[in-house]
Motif scaffolding. Structure first.
Motif, PDB file in Angstrom:
ATOM      1  N   ALA A 157      -8.000  -4.801   2.226  1.00 20.08           N
ATOM      2  CA  ALA A 157      -7.305  -3.551   2.499  1.00 20.08           C
ATOM      3  C   ALA A 157      -7.948  -2.444   1.681  1.00 20.08           C
ATOM      4  O   ALA A 157      -8.429  -2.680   0.576  1.00 20.08           O
ATOM      5  CB  ALA A 157      -5.831  -3.709   2.142  1.00 20.08           C
ATOM      6  N   LYS A 212       0.482  -5.192   9.574  1.00 16.31           N
ATOM      7  CA  LYS A 212       0.693  -4.659   8.229  1.00 16.31           C
ATOM      8  C   LYS A 212       2.160  -4.275   8.081  1.00 16.31           C
ATOM      9  O   LYS A 212       2.742  -3.706   8.981  1.00 16.31           O
ATOM     10  CB  LYS A 212      -0.160  -3.403   8.046  1.00 16.31           C
ATOM     11  N   SER A 221      -6.110  -1.121  12.222  1.00 12.47           N
ATOM     12  CA  SER A 221      -5.907  -1.266  10.788  1.00 12.47           C
ATOM     13  C   SER A 221      -7.175  -0.876  10.059  1.00 12.47           C
ATOM     14  O   SER A 221      -8.273  -1.111  10.543  1.00 12.47           O
ATOM     15  CB  SER A 221      -5.517  -2.704  10.459  1.00 12.47           C
ATOM     16  N   VAL A 264      -0.835  -8.413  -1.863  1.00 13.68           N
ATOM     17  CA  VAL A 264      -0.141  -7.132  -2.029  1.00 13.68           C
ATOM     18  C   VAL A 264      -1.180  -6.039  -2.284  1.00 13.68           C
ATOM     19  O   VAL A 264      -2.181  -6.259  -2.963  1.00 13.68           O
ATOM     20  CB  VAL A 264       0.818  -7.230  -3.233  1.00 13.68           C
ATOM     21  N   THR A 265      -0.936  -4.872  -1.729  1.00  6.73           N
ATOM     22  CA  THR A 265      -1.840  -3.750  -1.991  1.00  6.73           C
ATOM     23  C   THR A 265      -1.124  -2.721  -2.869  1.00  6.73           C
ATOM     24  O   THR A 265       0.096  -2.785  -3.039  1.00  6.73           O
ATOM     25  CB  THR A 265      -2.245  -3.063  -0.683  1.00  6.73           C
ATOM     26  N   ARG A 266      -1.903  -1.775  -3.368  1.00  7.37           N
ATOM     27  CA  ARG A 266      -1.304  -0.734  -4.205  1.00  7.37           C
ATOM     28  C   ARG A 266      -0.243   0.028  -3.447  1.00  7.37           C
ATOM     29  O   ARG A 266       0.825   0.340  -3.954  1.00  7.37           O
ATOM     30  CB  ARG A 266      -2.386   0.232  -4.690  1.00  7.37           C
ATOM     31  N   GLY A 267      -0.587   0.316  -2.176  1.00 11.79           N
ATOM     32  CA  GLY A 267       0.360   1.068  -1.351  1.00 11.79           C
ATOM     33  C   GLY A 267       1.696   0.347  -1.265  1.00 11.79           C
ATOM     34  O   GLY A 267       2.759   0.966  -1.402  1.00 11.79           O
ATOM     35  N   GLU A 268       1.639  -0.939  -1.080  1.00 15.20           N
ATOM     36  CA  GLU A 268       2.880  -1.701  -0.953  1.00 15.20           C
ATOM     37  C   GLU A 268       3.672  -1.678  -2.250  1.00 15.20           C
ATOM     38  O   GLU A 268       4.893  -1.585  -2.243  1.00 15.20           O
ATOM     39  CB  GLU A 268       2.558  -3.149  -0.578  1.00 15.20           C
ATOM     40  N   LEU A 269       2.945  -1.782  -3.358  1.00  9.14           N
ATOM     41  CA  LEU A 269       3.644  -1.778  -4.645  1.00  9.14           C
ATOM     42  C   LEU A 269       4.354  -0.437  -4.835  1.00  9.14           C
ATOM     43  O   LEU A 269       5.522  -0.376  -5.204  1.00  9.14           O
ATOM     44  CB  LEU A 269       2.660  -2.023  -5.780  1.00  9.14           C
ATOM     45  N   ASP A 317      -6.618  -0.095   0.157  1.00  6.50           N
ATOM     46  CA  ASP A 317      -5.952   0.191  -1.118  1.00  6.50           C
ATOM     47  C   ASP A 317      -5.633  -1.073  -1.898  1.00  6.50           C
ATOM     48  O   ASP A 317      -4.579  -1.199  -2.510  1.00  6.50           O
ATOM     49  CB  ASP A 317      -4.687   1.027  -0.885  1.00  6.50           C
ATOM     50  N   ALA A 318      -6.555  -2.032  -1.839  1.00  4.75           N
ATOM     51  CA  ALA A 318      -6.366  -3.256  -2.621  1.00  4.75           C
ATOM     52  C   ALA A 318      -6.391  -2.911  -4.103  1.00  4.75           C
ATOM     53  O   ALA A 318      -6.974  -1.900  -4.510  1.00  4.75           O
ATOM     54  CB  ALA A 318      -7.466  -4.253  -2.293  1.00  4.75           C
ATOM     55  N   PHE A 319      -5.785  -3.759  -4.890  1.00  2.91           N
ATOM     56  CA  PHE A 319      -5.808  -3.541  -6.338  1.00  2.91           C
ATOM     57  C   PHE A 319      -7.217  -3.669  -6.857  1.00  2.91           C
ATOM     58  O   PHE A 319      -8.063  -4.342  -6.271  1.00  2.91           O
ATOM     59  CB  PHE A 319      -4.925  -4.580  -7.037  1.00  2.91           C
TER      60      PHE A 319
END
Ligand code: HEM
Ligand code: FES
Lengths: 573, 358
Positions: free
Chosen positions: B29, A572, B8, A530-535, B31-33
């Protein structure tokens, strides 16, 4: 600690750090002759990460130490000789029987040396536990990917240790020269004779004449207490050196990165736990040895090529080899040019086992080549996050397991009242088809678990609390994760399948094509973290009822490999 | 592997280790955490409550004292429970009490030490940085340089004659060691030839294993089975070696139950047949006889042989039938061998011919 300057030395000598008292004097004496302070500075505060599964290798190490201690005791009493003697010890049922000195001395250890039987049983139980923990340790390293760069060579060393430990086990098991161990040697003799061209002579030289001869126990003894232990000690040493050079892997977690180690220093906490573990392992083995008989050779009697009873079995770690022999269908032997006998009923199992051994031993290099990842990896994978590897591991376990279970085919047949034939046919099926089934099931389970992780990372835990919304519908409140918990779920490596691109001359080598196919197979079914964007997106979608579950699964899409070269590798959401 | 043109946004996977090493097809990605860092340290009861601290300390020291008690008990058990001849129980008790006391002593130390480490020692987690496994560029450059200097100083590359002759000498030097192993087994013997013969000869009586008393044909009743060795085998110089080849099973079937192949008509005596007991798979004794079916079962890998079919394999990994020993009776009514086996017994081996007339 005080600083004193030694007045006897001239001024060019810098002031020295010294500790008073006996400890100070002794450490000073030692350091001035060994430079040991440098070693202590380097090692003693080294940090080790903690996880229960990191203890397996340690337990194996302690088992080996216990084996060394108990084995050394046994050497003081054991006589590795096949000279015929008449038994005259305390065990009356065998009194007066002709047997080898090896068997007689083992009986003496058991019945005429106080604590001797305990030592024999400590030695034997420790051996069984040693190999079991080596294999569990190996499984831990495999399923967490701890064999990746820079640890590939240490994987190979560990794997060799497993093979050598089995060699130690087999040679040791043969030493008492009792009926069962002699029968085991008979099987080894038959196996060796089945090897094309060199088999007959190899067996002849090994046994110093015809089977069983009068040499083999002495020779095995040299292997058992000298050669193999020396090699094992050397390899364990190397294994540990590499462990220190690489530092231990750790599981991903808050604050833990690929560039650090988080844990406890060797002195004192980790060292205390390690020392404690040694005593615990030792204590448990001694307790088992005190309570449970193992290898009651006095029930079997001395070796004789003629009698044997049903249901006898080798030590468990040899079982897979014995089982492999049983899985061969009838008739796999042929004669070449009317002169040379080719025993496929012996070669086929040897080949099947060798394939497994080679595949496991070189797995790190194979995976490394497929992923093309040349970075160092110090974070252990959670098995679910690398579904293909985990599934391959499960397949390998079933392959080994089918051989292992086959070693008990007769017991299974009598216990479940099946015919011998049916048991073997069922196991042949498991041996060939089972690994594929295990592969697919494990892969599905991994992906399902990953999806669950994703759900949780996006929507939080199911709290078990049901609330009624103003509209009348019931929903279960989801407890959002804190950032630490979430990090555990999202911090893993994601790979896309390799796309082949022509090289500078516009060509694609067949080598690269194979690699691309393997890479696609390895990574086609994958779940991206999961990425921040998805959250944010998932919160945005139902921000006004924070925490409530939307049963949409679109986030947990399966990113599937591109359908052919050049397709987008990573869909994505 | 920056942008691969697939649209991507992929950035380099983050690792300072071998930052220039290829990450393969790894993707991270944009924007990964981010790693939230170590969670705050949590204090234990023993950190907060001095009383708890004292209590745990007492428990640990008690365990260590307990260990001493166990060690003393072990020594006491050593003397108190002697091994008595002809009393297996005394061995059991000796083992049990010695084992449990030693185990108690060891476990007490183990539990105490681990508990000390967990509950009382400073438990702050520490962070240590890793270093790349490969040496720094300077170190690597220097080691290459060292080799080059050594090469120059020794002339290892330049003086190729020296180098190559040395390599040749080093290859040849271990060769004698291989030959030294030849005398692991006696000289002047051909193992393949030895395997082809057993202690059976014309006229040798069949004797019971292990007593060695000869067997009369009349003793062998229908359905019975005898474990057999050649008479006089005890006197043999290589008793076990000979026995490992000569062991035989003797059974009596109804003559009409035997399917005798041409050339073997005279090998049985009135339904009494003798077959090698050594499995043709890898040599275990084929010791289990099922009287109803007249099947022999090898306990090692479950090969089954049908005595009605001249010991043909009906299941299991063995390929060849058990060799048959031709028998008859002598003038006194004892069973005797007509000859040796007509083929080698036991496991297959490379030199074993395929043309034995069986
Ligand atoms: C990985 C290492 C080892 C393994 C797995 C192993 C395993 C075994 C086993 C299974 C036996 C049969 C015990 C029985 O039930 O009678 C045995 C016997 C024996 N071992 Fe080891 N062993 C190892 C290392 C050693 C070492 C290092 C020594 C000596 C320093 C040693 C000395 C002996 C002796 C003297 C015997 C024969 C005595 C007897 O059978 O009671 N072993 N070993
Ligand atoms: S030795 Fe008889 S079946 Fe293997």
């Amino acid at each position: 600690m005080t600083t004193t300057s030694d007045t006897r030395n001239d001024l060019r000598t810098p002031p020295r750090t010294q500790q008073r008292g006996v400890v100070g004097a002794v450490s000073n004496y030692v350091d001035e002759r060994t430079s040991i302070s440098g070693f202590i500075k380097l090692m003693a505060r080294k940090v080790f990460p903690d996880h229960w599964s990191f203890m397996l290798g340690e337990v194996a190490l302690w088992c080996f130490v216990i084996i060394l201690l108990s084995g050394t005791f046994l050497t003081f009493f054991f006589q590795a000789s096949m000279a015929e003697v008449e038994y005259d010890g305390s065990y009356v049922p065998l009194k007066g029987l002709e047997m080898s000195a090896a068997m007689a001395s083992t009986l003496d250890i058991s019945f005429d040396v106080r604590g001797g039987l305990l030592m024999r049983q400590i030695h034997h139980w420790a051996a069984l536990l040693f190999i079991a923990t080596i294999m569990l340790h190996m499984a831990r390293v495999f399923f967490t990917g701890a064999f990746r760069k820079p640890r590939e060579l240490n994987w190979v060393i560990g794997f060799l240790l497993w093979i050598l430990a089995m060699g130690e086990g087999f040679t040791g098991y043969s030493l008492p020269d009792d009926l069962l161990s002699g029968n085991g040697l008979r099987i080894i003799d038959g196996l060796i004779k089945g090897i094309p061209v060199v088999g007959t002579w190899t067996s002849y030289l090994l046994f110093g004449g015809e089977f069983p001869g009068t040499q083999i126990i002495g020779r095995l003894y040299t292997l058992h207490i000298l050669l193999l232990p020396a090699v094992i000690v050397a390899l364990i040493g190397l294994h540990m050196v590499f462990l220190i050079v690489h530092k231990h892997t750790q599981f991903a977690g808050p604050g833990k990165t690929n560039d650090n180690v988080v844990g406890y220093p060797i002195l004192p906490v980790y060292g205390a736990k390690m020392a404690g573990t040694f005593f615990l392992v030792f204590g448990v083995i001694v307790a088992i040895a005190g309570l449970f008989t193992i290898n009651p050779i006095w029930n079997y009697g001395p070796y004789d090529p003629s009698p044997v009873s049903a249901g006898t079995q080798p030590d468990w770690y040899i079982g897979f080899a014995d089982g492999a022999l049983r899985l061969v269908p009838p008739g796999w032997e042929f004669v070449l040019f009317d002169t040379y006998t080719v025993s496929m009923n012996i070669l086929a199992p040897i080949i099947a086992i060798t394939l497994w051994i080679v595949a496991v031993m070189f797995y790190p290099f194979i995976e490394g080549w497929i992923t093309g990842d040349k970075r160092e990896h110090h974070l252990a994978d959670r098995p679910r996050n690398v579904p293909t590897r985990t599934a391959l591991g499960a397949a390998g376990i079933v392959y080994y397991g089918a051989m292992f279970v086959a070693a008990s085919s007769d017991l299974i047949a009598t216990h479940f009242q099946m015919s011998m034939e049916n048991v073997i046919w069922a196991l042949q099926f498991v041996f060939i088809v089972g690994p594929f089934i295990a592969y697919f099931i494990t892969k599905r389970i991994c992906i399902a678990l990953q999806k669950k992780d994703r759900e949780m990372a996006l929507h939080g835990y199911e709290s078990g609390r049901i609330v009624r919304l103003p509209g009348g519908e019931f929903v279960e409140v989801h407890q959002p994760l804190d950032e630490y918990e979430r990090w555990r779920l999202v911090s893993f490596n994601d790979y896309k399948p390799l796309m082949i691109r022509p090289n500078a001359r516009g060509q694609i080598s067949p080598f690269e094509r194979v690699r691309a196919v393997l890479s696609r197979w390895f990574f086609e079914d994958r779940i991206a973290p999961v990425t921040r964007g998805e959250l944010e997106a998932s919160h945005g979608a139902h921000g006004h009822r924070e925490g409530a579950n939307e049963p949409d699964l679109h986030q947990s899409e399966l990113a599937t490999a591109g359908q052919g070269v050049g397709a987008p590798p990573h869909t994505k959401p | 592997m920056a942008n691969d043109g697939s649209g991507s946004d992929i950035v380099r996977a983050d690792s300072s280790h071998g930052a220039d090493a290829s990450p393969g097809t790894a993707v991270i990605a944009a924007d990964a955490f981010e790693n939230p860092g170590l969670p705050p340290h949590r204090e234990r009861v023993t950190d907060l409550d001095p009383k708890a601290d004292r209590r745990h300390e007492r428990v640990v020291s008690l365990l260590f004292y307990l260990s001493i008690v166990f060690s003393v008990a072990a020594i006491a058990a050593y003397f108190a429970i002697p091994i008595v001849e002809n009393d297996p129980w005394s061995v059991r008790l000796n083992t049990l009490f010695l084992g449990l006391s030693i185990a108690g002593a060891l476990l007490s130390i183990g539990v105490g030490t681990v508990h000390w480490g967990k509950a009382l020692m400073d438990n702050a987690e520490r962070v240590e940085m890793r270093h790349q496994t490969r040496g720094t560029e300077e170190t690597r450059a220097r080691s290459v340089e060292i080799f080059q200097e050594a090469d120059k100083e020794s002339g290892f590359s330049r003086r190729s004659l020296l180098r190559n002759s040395l390599i040749g000498a080093l290859v040849a030097a271990p060769l004698p060691a291989i030959f030294l192993f030849r005398d692991l087994a006696p000289r002047d013997n051909d193992p393949a030839a030895m395997l082809a013969h057993t202690a059976w000869k014309e006229g040798v009586r069949l004797a019971r294993d292990p007593s060695g008393t000869p067997i009369r044909a009349a003793d062998v009743t229908l359905g019975s089975v005898f474990h057999v060795i050649p008479e006089g085998l005890e006197e043999s110089e290589h008793y076990l070696e000979e026995k490992a080849k000569a062991a035989v099973l003797l059974m009596r079937l109804k003559p009409e139950d035997l399917n005798v192949s041409p050339g073997r008509e005279t090998w049985n005596y009135d339904g009494i047949v003798a077959y090698s007991k050594i499995c043709t798979h890898v040599g275990c004794p084929v010791a289990l006889y099922e009287q109803q079916t007249h099947h022999l079962l090898c306990p090692c890998h479950q090969s089954q042989f049908d005595i009605k079919q001249e010991a043909a394999v009906i299941f299991g990994p063995a390929k060849r039938p058990l060799p048959q020993l031709p028998i008859s009776v002598d003038s006194e009514g004892y069973l005797v061998a007509q000859s040796d086996f007509h083929e080698p017994v036991g496991p297959s081996y490379w030199e074993r011919r395929g043309d034995y007339d069986v």
